[in-house]
Design a protein around this motif. Structure first.
Motif, PDB file in Angstrom:
ATOM      1  N   THR A  12      -9.523  -5.378  10.895  1.00 20.23           N
ATOM      2  CA  THR A  12      -9.790  -4.175  10.103  1.00 20.23           C
ATOM      3  C   THR A  12     -10.609  -3.192  10.927  1.00 20.23           C
ATOM      4  O   THR A  12     -11.641  -3.544  11.508  1.00 20.23           O
ATOM      5  N   SER A  38      -9.814   3.606   6.737  1.00 20.98           N
ATOM      6  CA  SER A  38      -9.700   2.155   6.870  1.00 20.98           C
ATOM      7  C   SER A  38      -8.254   1.780   7.175  1.00 20.98           C
ATOM      8  O   SER A  38      -7.335   2.202   6.472  1.00 20.98           O
ATOM      9  N   LYS A  40      -5.845  -1.754   8.614  1.00 19.00           N
ATOM     10  CA  LYS A  40      -5.752  -3.160   8.997  1.00 19.00           C
ATOM     11  C   LYS A  40      -4.524  -3.341   9.896  1.00 19.00           C
ATOM     12  O   LYS A  40      -3.465  -2.773   9.620  1.00 19.00           O
ATOM     13  N   VAL A  51      -1.657  -1.922   7.669  1.00  9.47           N
ATOM     14  CA  VAL A  51      -1.831  -1.431   6.303  1.00  9.47           C
ATOM     15  C   VAL A  51      -2.796  -0.256   6.370  1.00  9.47           C
ATOM     16  O   VAL A  51      -3.929  -0.405   6.851  1.00  9.47           O
ATOM     17  N   GLU A  53      -5.110   1.961   4.455  1.00  8.17           N
ATOM     18  CA  GLU A  53      -5.756   1.903   3.154  1.00  8.17           C
ATOM     19  C   GLU A  53      -6.234   3.261   2.660  1.00  8.17           C
ATOM     20  O   GLU A  53      -6.335   3.485   1.456  1.00  8.17           O
TER      21      GLU A  53
END
Length: 224
Positions: A12, A38, A40, A51, A53
């Protein structure tokens, strides 16, 4: 089972409000994070996955024979070699996203399959609201989307509500709109990312609004 390799762990990457970060990933791709972002990432034998976010980031994906797939709410972004900027913001029930391609080609698929796969090339920008099938693509100057890396924000007929979302990544006190309809005002111009006071003055010089500074927040209201 004893000799089975462990599952590859997700990594992350986050940035704080007002912070930008630059890092090189294990596949030699370059990731730049704008404030309050953020992401990942995990690299597997035959696939690179991510991902997104929320926030804003540049993904300069390096070619290495494995596709790069990223989940962005209700869409999947796929590429093998591209440079693109991605924004995702809003509240539950009204989350918006924008993808701007500067180099290479990117495909975007809707998870529920309500629209065909969309292919974007250099200069293409796709905007969508999560949960809605319609996602228009328009041609734009991609450098405007990347202007935050040069400490400025560039807008072309953008609702004030979206401008405030960006500014809230940088200012100490959160900015709100009262009434919310003030956010429908349209702003065109360049905002250098300097002091909170200077950025608000530029908005007030362009739009019929006034800023009320409170102890813990800033409220933008109609001028009259």
């Amino acid at each position: 089972n004893l000799v089975r390799p462990p599952h590859t762990a997700w990594i992350t990457f986050i940035s704080l409000k007002g912070q930008t970060r630059r890092m090189k990933l294990g596949d030699l791709s370059l990731l730049r994070l704008n404030g309050a972002t953020s992401v990942k990432v995990v690299f597997e034998d035959h696939l690179r996955r991510a991902v997104f976010e929320g926030g804003e980031a540049e993904f300069n994906v390096a070619p290495n024979g494995r596709p790069f797939l990223m989940a962005v709410g209700d869409r999947i972004v796929r590429t093998a070699d591209a440079d693109f900027d991605l924004r995702r913001y809003g509240r539950v029930g009204s989350v918006k996203a924008a993808l701007t391609v500067r180099r290479g080609y990117v495909e975007v698929d809707e998870v529920k399959g309500r629209e065909p796969s969309r292919r974007l090339g250099p200069g293409d920008q796709m905007n969508w609201i999560e949960g809605q099938a319609s996602a228009p693509i328009r041609n734009t100057d991609p450098n405007k989307a990347f202007a935050w890396q040069s400490h400025q924000l560039v807008y072309d007929k953008t609702p004030l509500s979206d401008v405030v979302v960006d500014l809230n990544r940088y200012v100490d006190r959160p900015i709100s709109l009262v009434p919310p309809s003030v956010g429908d005002l349209i702003f065109t111009g360049v905002l250098p990312l300097d002091s909170e006071e200077a950025m608000l003055k530029r908005l007030q010089a362009t739009l019929p609004i006034k800023a009320q500074a409170l102890t813990a927040a800033i409220v933008l209201k109609p001028l009259h």
